[in-house]
Scaffold this active site. Structure first.
Site, PDB file in Angstrom:
ATOM      1  N   GLU A  37       0.817  -1.213   0.000  1.00  0.00           N
ATOM      2  CA  GLU A  37       0.000   0.000   0.000  1.00  0.00           C
ATOM      3  C   GLU A  37       0.850   1.261   0.000  1.00  0.00           C
ATOM      4  O   GLU A  37       0.526   2.242  -0.679  1.00  0.00           O
ATOM      5  CB  GLU A  37      -0.947   0.001   1.209  1.00  0.00           C
ATOM      6  CG  GLU A  37      -2.020  -1.082   1.183  1.00  0.00           C
ATOM      7  CD  GLU A  37      -2.923  -0.985  -0.043  1.00  0.00           C
ATOM      8  OE1 GLU A  37      -2.970   0.081  -0.685  1.00  0.00           O
ATOM      9  OE2 GLU A  37      -3.575  -1.992  -0.362  1.00  0.00           O
ATOM     10  N   THR A  43       1.358   5.563  -7.292  1.00  0.00           N
ATOM     11  CA  THR A  43       2.283   4.770  -8.096  1.00  0.00           C
ATOM     12  C   THR A  43       1.550   3.603  -8.743  1.00  0.00           C
ATOM     13  O   THR A  43       0.710   2.965  -8.104  1.00  0.00           O
ATOM     14  CB  THR A  43       3.417   4.231  -7.199  1.00  0.00           C
ATOM     15  OG1 THR A  43       4.049   5.333  -6.537  1.00  0.00           O
ATOM     16  CG2 THR A  43       4.454   3.474  -8.001  1.00  0.00           C
ATOM     17  N   TYR A 120      -6.461   6.523   3.747  1.00  0.00           N
ATOM     18  CA  TYR A 120      -6.571   5.453   2.756  1.00  0.00           C
ATOM     19  C   TYR A 120      -5.832   4.195   3.200  1.00  0.00           C
ATOM     20  O   TYR A 120      -6.397   3.103   3.226  1.00  0.00           O
ATOM     21  CB  TYR A 120      -6.030   5.901   1.380  1.00  0.00           C
ATOM     22  CG  TYR A 120      -5.749   4.695   0.530  1.00  0.00           C
ATOM     23  CD1 TYR A 120      -6.803   4.029  -0.094  1.00  0.00           C
ATOM     24  CD2 TYR A 120      -4.475   4.146   0.453  1.00  0.00           C
ATOM     25  CE1 TYR A 120      -6.583   2.862  -0.809  1.00  0.00           C
ATOM     26  CE2 TYR A 120      -4.238   2.984  -0.255  1.00  0.00           C
ATOM     27  CZ  TYR A 120      -5.296   2.342  -0.878  1.00  0.00           C
ATOM     28  OH  TYR A 120      -5.079   1.188  -1.552  1.00  0.00           O
ATOM     29  N   ASP A 138      -9.567   5.925  -2.707  1.00  0.00           N
ATOM     30  CA  ASP A 138      -8.365   6.342  -3.412  1.00  0.00           C
ATOM     31  C   ASP A 138      -8.778   6.957  -4.750  1.00  0.00           C
ATOM     32  O   ASP A 138      -9.959   7.143  -5.021  1.00  0.00           O
ATOM     33  CB  ASP A 138      -7.413   5.164  -3.611  1.00  0.00           C
ATOM     34  CG  ASP A 138      -7.918   4.219  -4.677  1.00  0.00           C
ATOM     35  OD1 ASP A 138      -9.160   4.181  -4.905  1.00  0.00           O
ATOM     36  OD2 ASP A 138      -7.105   3.529  -5.301  1.00  0.00           O
ATOM     37  N   CYS A 202     -17.670  -3.437 -18.336  1.00  0.00           N
ATOM     38  CA  CYS A 202     -17.912  -3.074 -16.941  1.00  0.00           C
ATOM     39  C   CYS A 202     -19.135  -3.783 -16.383  1.00  0.00           C
ATOM     40  O   CYS A 202     -20.218  -3.729 -16.974  1.00  0.00           O
ATOM     41  CB  CYS A 202     -18.093  -1.556 -16.817  1.00  0.00           C
ATOM     42  SG  CYS A 202     -18.411  -1.025 -15.124  1.00  0.00           S
TER      43      CYS A 202
END
Length: 353
Positions: A37, A43, A120, A138, A202
């Site tokens: 995490e 990133t 988070y 996030d 989706c």
DNA sequence: GAAGCGTGGCC
DNA sequence: TGGCCAAGCTT
């Protein structure tokens, strides 16, 4: 029972079928999960994966990490950016050892006390490692929820943060919070992407309000635009029998704790005469003999225009604990910014002065 | 509460 | 190319 059982019924099966097999998903051990995490803050998985593996090999447990030296951790982190994460990682590991006997606390608030663990990351560890029903919010979740629920409140506003967190909490499947949170993030990372989302793949497409309103490419909304500062760096390559002069960057600026060549910052680009003039006070008797082309290095809030100068010296520079000769075979053992690494690796074109 | 903090990939 | 974006946190 969640008010949004339809969401779990769509999301969880999709996740179990489509999720990427990542090494930190094979465990409920909070240490590798925490490590992943922190590495994945701001990133991409593609960029962070090798670093996670490297850290797990060097430090198999949080106790091993806690015993490491900061320079060593920074060296392992080199190239990943946002280096305060590496320093905070080490601090947090020591906090876990000292405050919790080497075991991560199964508690959201206790996790929040760890350095580098914010809202988070605490929620991610709590839900994924311990099954505690805390919603994660996030960048992926902001995007998925903004589109699914047609929310146009800016995600970088105070009101937006509150609103999205409330929505995420309502939607959370308390029976499977870890999978639910990861599914939402995975959907955002692989399907509900910022550009050209794959709506036809989706599982929530028929429920998506933004899709119904043809508003997908306008969500989420952001207000903040960061302004970029321009700086001119002149690095001095001073080589002698004892090696290369290097210094460690201090606090209060970029790249804290990393090493570099002695640096003269100027308000505008310097020619060899301008540099010579600056060297009069910085390093008396020093003369530039060659230079690199000007190279632009872009950071999130700064645009560095850098030139590397080969310099011959008449006098020894002033040394301290932070500036010293580094033997040639040790140069690649210290952590340096990518910019400096490119020079040291001979990747930057050079010319006469 | 706004500003600062890296690097790499994409179009 | 330049701007945007990426599993945010700290001060």
């Amino acid at each position: 029972m969640s008010r949004y059982s339809w969401l779990s019924e769509r999301l969880l099966p999709w996740y179990r079928e489509h999720r990427r097999e990542l090494p930190w998903r094979r465990t409920t051990n909070p240490y590798p999960i925490w490590l992943s995490e922190v590495i994945l803050q701001q990133t991409r998985v593609d960029q962070g994966l090798a670093y996670w593996q490297r850290f797990m090999e060097h430090y198999p447990s949080v106790t091993d990490l806690a015993a490491a030296k900061e320079d060593e951790v920074l060296k392992l982190w080199q190239g990943l950016g946002y280096y305060s994460r590496a320093r905070n990682l080490l601090t947090a590991a020591r906090q876990v050892v000292e405050r919790h006997g080497g075991h991560f606390p199964a508690d959201h608030n206790a996790l929040l006390q760890l350095k580098g663990v914010g809202d988070y990351t605490a929620a991610a560890i709590a839900s994924i490692a311990f099954g505690i029903p805390e919603p994660v919010v996030d960048g992926n979740v902001y995007r998925v929820l903004a589109r699914l629920l047609l929310i146009s409140t800016p995600i970088d506003s105070t009101a937006g943060k509150r609103e999205f967190r409330e929505r995420a909490a309502e939607l959370l499947d308390a029976q499977a919070p870890g999978d639910h949170n990861q599914a939402l993030m995975e959907l955002g990372a692989t399907v509900c992407t910022p550009r050209k989302p794959l709506c036809h793949q989706c599982p929530l497409a028929d429920k998506c309000l933004a899709r119904a309103h043809d508003a997908i490419d306008r969500l989420p909304v952001k207000v903040g635009k960061t302004k970029v500062r321009i700086r001119h760096f002149n690095y001095l390559h001073i080589e002698g029998p004892q090696g290369l002069v290097m210094e460690r960057r201090g606090p209060g600026d970029i790249w804290e704790g990393l090493h570099q060549l002695p640096l003269v910052e100027s308000t505008k680009a310097l020619g060899s005469k301008g540099l010579l003039n600056s060297l009069r006070t910085f390093l008396p008797g020093a003369v530039p003999t060659a230079r690199s082309e000007r190279v632009v290095h872009v950071l999130s809030h700064q645009r560095i225009q850098a030139v590397f100068w080969r310099v011959s010296i008449a006098l020894e520079p002033e040394f301290s604990s932070d500036r010293q000769w580094v033997p040639k075979d040790r140069i690649h053992s210290v952590a340096v910014p990518r910019l400096v690494e490119r020079w040291l690796n001979g990747e930057l074109p050079e010319k006469r002065v």
